[in-house]
Motif scaffolding. Sequence first.
Motif, short mmCIF file in Angstrom:
data_model
loop_
_atom_site.label_atom_id
_atom_site.label_comp_id
_atom_site.label_asym_id
_atom_site.label_seq_id
_atom_site.Cartn_x
_atom_site.Cartn_y
_atom_site.Cartn_z
N THR A 1 3.05 -4.53 32.28
CA THR A 1 4.41 -4.44 32.81
C THR A 1 4.49 -3.43 33.95
N ALA A 2 3.84 -2.29 33.76
CA ALA A 2 3.86 -1.26 34.80
C ALA A 2 3.17 -1.73 36.07
N LEU A 3 2.06 -2.43 35.94
CA LEU A 3 1.36 -2.94 37.11
C LEU A 3 2.22 -3.95 37.87
N LEU A 4 2.94 -4.78 37.12
CA LEU A 4 3.84 -5.74 37.77
C LEU A 4 4.93 -5.02 38.55
N VAL A 5 5.43 -3.91 37.97
CA VAL A 5 6.45 -3.12 38.68
C VAL A 5 5.89 -2.53 39.96
N VAL A 6 4.67 -1.98 39.88
CA VAL A 6 4.05 -1.39 41.07
C VAL A 6 3.80 -2.46 42.14
N VAL A 7 3.29 -3.62 41.71
CA VAL A 7 3.05 -4.70 42.66
C VAL A 7 4.34 -5.16 43.30
N PHE A 8 5.42 -5.25 42.50
CA PHE A 8 6.73 -5.64 43.05
C PHE A 8 7.19 -4.65 44.11
N MET A 9 7.02 -3.36 43.83
CA MET A 9 7.44 -2.35 44.80
C MET A 9 6.62 -2.46 46.09
N LEU A 10 5.31 -2.66 45.94
CA LEU A 10 4.46 -2.77 47.13
C LEU A 10 4.74 -4.06 47.90
N ARG A 11 5.09 -5.11 47.19
CA ARG A 11 5.28 -6.41 47.84
C ARG A 11 6.68 -6.59 48.42
N ILE B 1 0.05 7.80 34.10
CA ILE B 1 -0.66 7.22 35.25
C ILE B 1 0.26 6.37 36.10
N VAL B 2 1.04 5.51 35.43
CA VAL B 2 1.97 4.64 36.16
C VAL B 2 3.05 5.47 36.85
#
Length: 377
Positions: free
Chosen positions: A152-162, A353-354
């Motif tokens: 879930t956290a990785l998806l949030v980070v990817v959404f922010m970057l994208r 980390i996230v």
Amino acid sequence: MGFKLGQNVKQEVQSGKKDSLTRLLQTEVTWFGTFFGNKKKEDFYTEIGVLLKAGINLRGALTILKDNQNKEKLSSFFGSMEEALVSGKSFNEIIRDRKEFSEYEYYSVKIGEETGNLIKITEELGKFYTRKNEQRRNLMNALTYPVIILTTALLVVVFMLRMIVPMFEDIFRQNKVELPAITKMIISASNFIKDYGWVVLIVLLSIAVLRKTFSKKIWFRRNKDYFLLKIPYLGQFIKTVYLSQFTQAVSLLTSSKIPMLNSIQMVKKMISFIPLQEALTNVEAGILKGLSLNESLKANKIFDNKMIALVKVAEETNQTQFIFERLNEQYNIEVQQKSKLLSTLMEPLIIIIVGIFVGVILVSMYLPMFRLSSVLG
């Protein structure tokens, strides 16, 4: 998997079962593996042991198992075993001729038939797979929640970057704001995901799909297993799980009066963890050279000092079975404790980390905003 017997037998079989939700959570997924996996083996050996103990012969036990299957594939599987038994084959020959069973099971059953201890052997095999499945569930329970949080956290980070970072990038470009190094790095990461995100996703999906194919390659399994051993704490946890399986298997075989060298050879074929397999190969070579078991174990780092010391005591007192039973109990307790601690530690660690990643993204976006406000002012 169930069968109809007297009330005492039914209570003995049902006593180890849990409610339907628990059974659903513990069901072994076999989309990419054998239909007769470890969970089915646990039920098979446990129920065969109960039926034999109740006075039913082996053919009758297989008939009962066959008649009480909901799935046609399992019913046919037990039916073919019954037919082979009627044709004159022994139970161990039936086990040997089917790819669903391992050499460890074949030799164990063969020893049980030759010594008249088949009931005890089937009960012990049932306990072996019960404990193996329990250890697998402990590992899954320890990792499931942290993995969900991480995903879930990785998806949030990817959404922010994208999505979020490109919006700020447009604002900075339009106002010709000089960007600090950290902002340029984050924008580069955003552009990479925008340009190659689908490629990365396809590669990850391909790896997941081809995992079964790769897992058959010795080089892949060796690199994967040794890599897992190097992961802090998780590697030690995985090693403890396999040492628990090793000590339980040796305890079962020594109780059947199998020589230690033969036990090592059989357990090596049963365990799928490459570092332990290679260590057991070295142990086997050491015994053939005339070394004692504890000396052979000492030459391999995967075996800890506790095991080596107790094995030495076992050899001096001729209490090998007892010592390996005690070792197995200790490793099982250690697995349970480490699985709980692993779950407890991983959750806050992932959150930290996230949080760092998200914080870096936010700071990198807000630093140019201060410069932009001074320019506009």
